[in-house]
Design a protein around this motif. Structure first.
Motif, mmCIF file in Angstrom:
data_model
loop_
_atom_site.group_PDB
_atom_site.id
_atom_site.type_symbol
_atom_site.label_atom_id
_atom_site.label_comp_id
_atom_site.label_asym_id
_atom_site.label_seq_id
_atom_site.Cartn_x
_atom_site.Cartn_y
_atom_site.Cartn_z
ATOM 1 N N THR B 3 0.823 -1.205 0.000
ATOM 2 C CA THR B 3 0.000 0.000 0.000
ATOM 3 C C THR B 3 0.857 1.254 0.000
ATOM 4 O OG1 THR B 3 -0.056 -0.248 2.364
ATOM 5 C CG2 THR B 3 -1.984 -0.992 1.142
ATOM 6 N N PHE B 4 2.016 1.171 0.673
ATOM 7 C CA PHE B 4 2.888 2.341 0.722
ATOM 8 C C PHE B 4 3.373 2.695 -0.676
ATOM 9 C CE2 PHE B 4 7.101 4.234 1.129
ATOM 10 C CZ PHE B 4 6.759 5.362 1.830
ATOM 11 N N SER B 6 1.895 2.169 -3.390
ATOM 12 C CA SER B 6 0.825 2.685 -4.254
ATOM 13 C C SER B 6 0.627 4.190 -4.044
ATOM 14 C CB SER B 6 -0.474 1.940 -3.977
ATOM 15 O OG SER B 6 -0.892 2.221 -2.660
ATOM 16 N N ILE B 7 0.938 4.695 -2.834
ATOM 17 C CA ILE B 7 0.756 6.140 -2.660
ATOM 18 C C ILE B 7 2.061 6.894 -2.858
ATOM 19 C CG2 ILE B 7 -1.132 5.825 -1.037
ATOM 20 C CD1 ILE B 7 0.957 6.874 1.088
ATOM 21 N N LEU B 11 2.967 11.052 -2.831
ATOM 22 C CA LEU B 11 3.871 11.661 -1.852
ATOM 23 C C LEU B 11 4.988 12.408 -2.560
ATOM 24 C CD1 LEU B 11 4.280 9.008 0.973
ATOM 25 C CD2 LEU B 11 3.106 11.182 1.055
#
Lengths: 174, 328
Positions: B3-4, B6-7, B11
């Motif tokens: 999930t990290f 994917s963002i 960021l």
């Protein structure tokens, strides 16, 4: 997406703490100027909460009107008063303490009981879009009367200010 | 950790936006600081800074180093926390408006549907900073400067908002990108010449620059609200002022001068941004030009001009615009 939820959660608590600290500063500081700035901090925190709730429009209006206009006008009034070396004396004792505590308790329990008795429906999803168009249509069609009544209060405030200012000037003229 | 990742793009985008904002703020201050001193010199028939580098081109770098090395003097009777917070409050909010400015059709941090409101909201925090600084210094000159600044900014915000509101009525949106895009055949300066003139006058007053620099009138108030500030805390006020100039000129460009539209240049993909910056710096040159050409107004003249001329004219302009929009 979980990371985003953590960030949103953290921001929510940050804004809540900001609002609380601002309110505390507004109530407890001994200099009027600090109290007004505490109010500004609390209002910025509330704007952050609006943003967290998904309405950037309300958040920007909160900053624009309350912090940018109302607080600045209050500060301008306060600046005519005290300077940093004139602290107000502490009057938070005796009868004042009792009155303040009872007033606070009344407000707190009124809100607390109301909140306890309300059945909150969890917001599964956002109802309608909270865009400017939506807010504008609701304010000017559905809640038009309330909207106009609020402006009557502003008109009263303006007339009051004019009357106060006029009275002051005539006294000087004498 | 999937999930990290994917963002991660989002960021990185935020970090790039913040870095670009910082580059614009500091680069703009360097360019404008030098240009202002050089132009002031030439307007007054003297050469301006000449010693450091070719025609003094490194003067601002040296000045910056000097200011960073200086001691931060806090007056003994000052309200220390407020005195220290004020420069930060004058400087920090200028980054937010830069995020929503459309430098070209593709180069924009975030396209919000409340773009204009966001800029106006964060621009109003500047007044609060001046107030806190002026009051916190516990100096009569500072207090007078802060007082004048508030009276002036609160008054001139009204014609500024009303003249911009006429454009918002015509385009039906607060999004800066849509407003810039709505001017593809004719720029709004042709359709709204009165609103443009009112905006330009209000813009000079809002940035506290001569001929409306009453808050820091040197001949009467020493240096106005920043009399007691030294070193970096002084230069944060100056950085904030130059960044505010950039922002108000960008709004003028977006609302009246067609944003990034212009004749395509050889570097096609950047021609929009080049045109945008060219228009912004042409307006900033205009600001510098009138600052060093006209004498300072008196305070009652300043307020009369706003309340008796600018606000009625902007209201009439708004009324005519609304009627025209309804009819057409």
């Amino acid at each position: 997406m979980i990371v985003f939820q953590y960030i949103a959660e953290a921001l929510f608590y940050a804004f809540m703490i900001l609002t609380f600290l601002g309110g505390f500063m507004a109530v407890r500081s001994r200099m009027l100027m600090h109290a007004v700035l505490g109010l500004a901090v609390a209002l910025i925190g509330v704007a952050g909460l609006y943003f967290h709730l998904g309405s950037p429009f309300l958040a920007t209006m909160q900053v624009l009107i309350y912090v940018g206009a109302v607080c600045i006008m209050i500060v301008l009034g306060v600046m005519l008063g005290n300077t940093p070396d004139q602290l107000t004396t502490k009057n938070f004792s005796g009868r004042n303490l009792l009155l303040a505590l009872s007033a606070c308790a009344t407000g707190f329990f009124t809100l607390f009981i109301t909140i306890q008795q309300t059945k909150f429906a969890p917001a599964a999803q956002m109802v309608g879009d909270m865009s400017i168009r939506f807010v504008g249509e609701n304010l000017l069609y559905k809640y038009c009367l309330a909207f106009e009544l609020i402006s009557v209060i502003l008109l009263t405030a303006i007339i009051g200010a004019i009357i106060l200012a006029r009275g002051g000037r005539e006294e000087v003229a004498k | 950790m999937e999930t990290f990742y994917s963002i991660l793009p989002e960021l990185i985008r935020i970090v790039i936006c913040a870095a670009c904002g910082a580059i614009i703020v500091f680069g703009n201050a360097l360019v404008m600081g030098y240009a202002e001193r050089k132009l002031a010199g030439h307007i007054m028939l003297r050469p301006g800074p000449m010693e450091v580098g070719f025609h003094g081109i490194l003067q601002l770098v040296v000045d910056g180093l000097k200011l960073m090395g200086k001691q931060l003097v806090v007056p003994a009777q000052a309200d220390k926390p407020l005195f220290m917070i004020a420069p930060l409050l004058a400087f920090a909010p200028v980054f937010v408006p830069l995020l929503v400015l459309p430098f070209s059709e593709k180069i924009q941090g975030f396209d919000l549907d409340v773009g204009l409101l966001l800029i106006l909201a964060f621009a109003s925090l500047n007044v609060l900073a001046i107030l806190i600084g002026g009051w916190g210094s516990n100096n009569k000159y500072s207090l007078f400067g802060a007082f004048r600044s508030v009276a002036q900014n609160v008054a001139y915000e009204i014609p500024m908002l009303i003249s911009l509101l006429a454009i918002v009525f015509m385009t039906n949106t607060f999004s800066l990108r849509d407003i810039a895009a709505a001017q593809s055949p004719v720029w709004f300066v042709v359709l709204q010449p009165l609103a443009f003139l009112i905006y330009i006058v209000a813009m000079v007053a809002e940035t506290n620059r001569a001929p409306f620099d009453l808050p820091e009138a040197e001949s009467e108030l020493t240096a106005g609200f920043h009399t007691e500030y030294s070193g970096m805390s002084f230069s944060l006020f100056v950085l904030g002022e130059y960044a505010n100039m950039f922002i108000v000129c960008s709004i003028a460009t977006v609302f009246f001068l067609g944003g990034s539209s212009g004749i395509p240049l050889p570097y096609f993909e950047y021609s929009g941004a080049i045109w945008f910056l060219a228009k912004v710096y042409a307006l900033m040159f205009f600001l510098v030009w009138i600052r060093w050409t006209y004498p300072r107004t008196r305070f009652d003249q300043l307020m009369n001009f706003c309340w008796k001329y600018l606000i009625p004219f902007s209201l009439v302009n708004l009324l005519i615009t609304v009627v025209m929009v309804k009819l057409i």
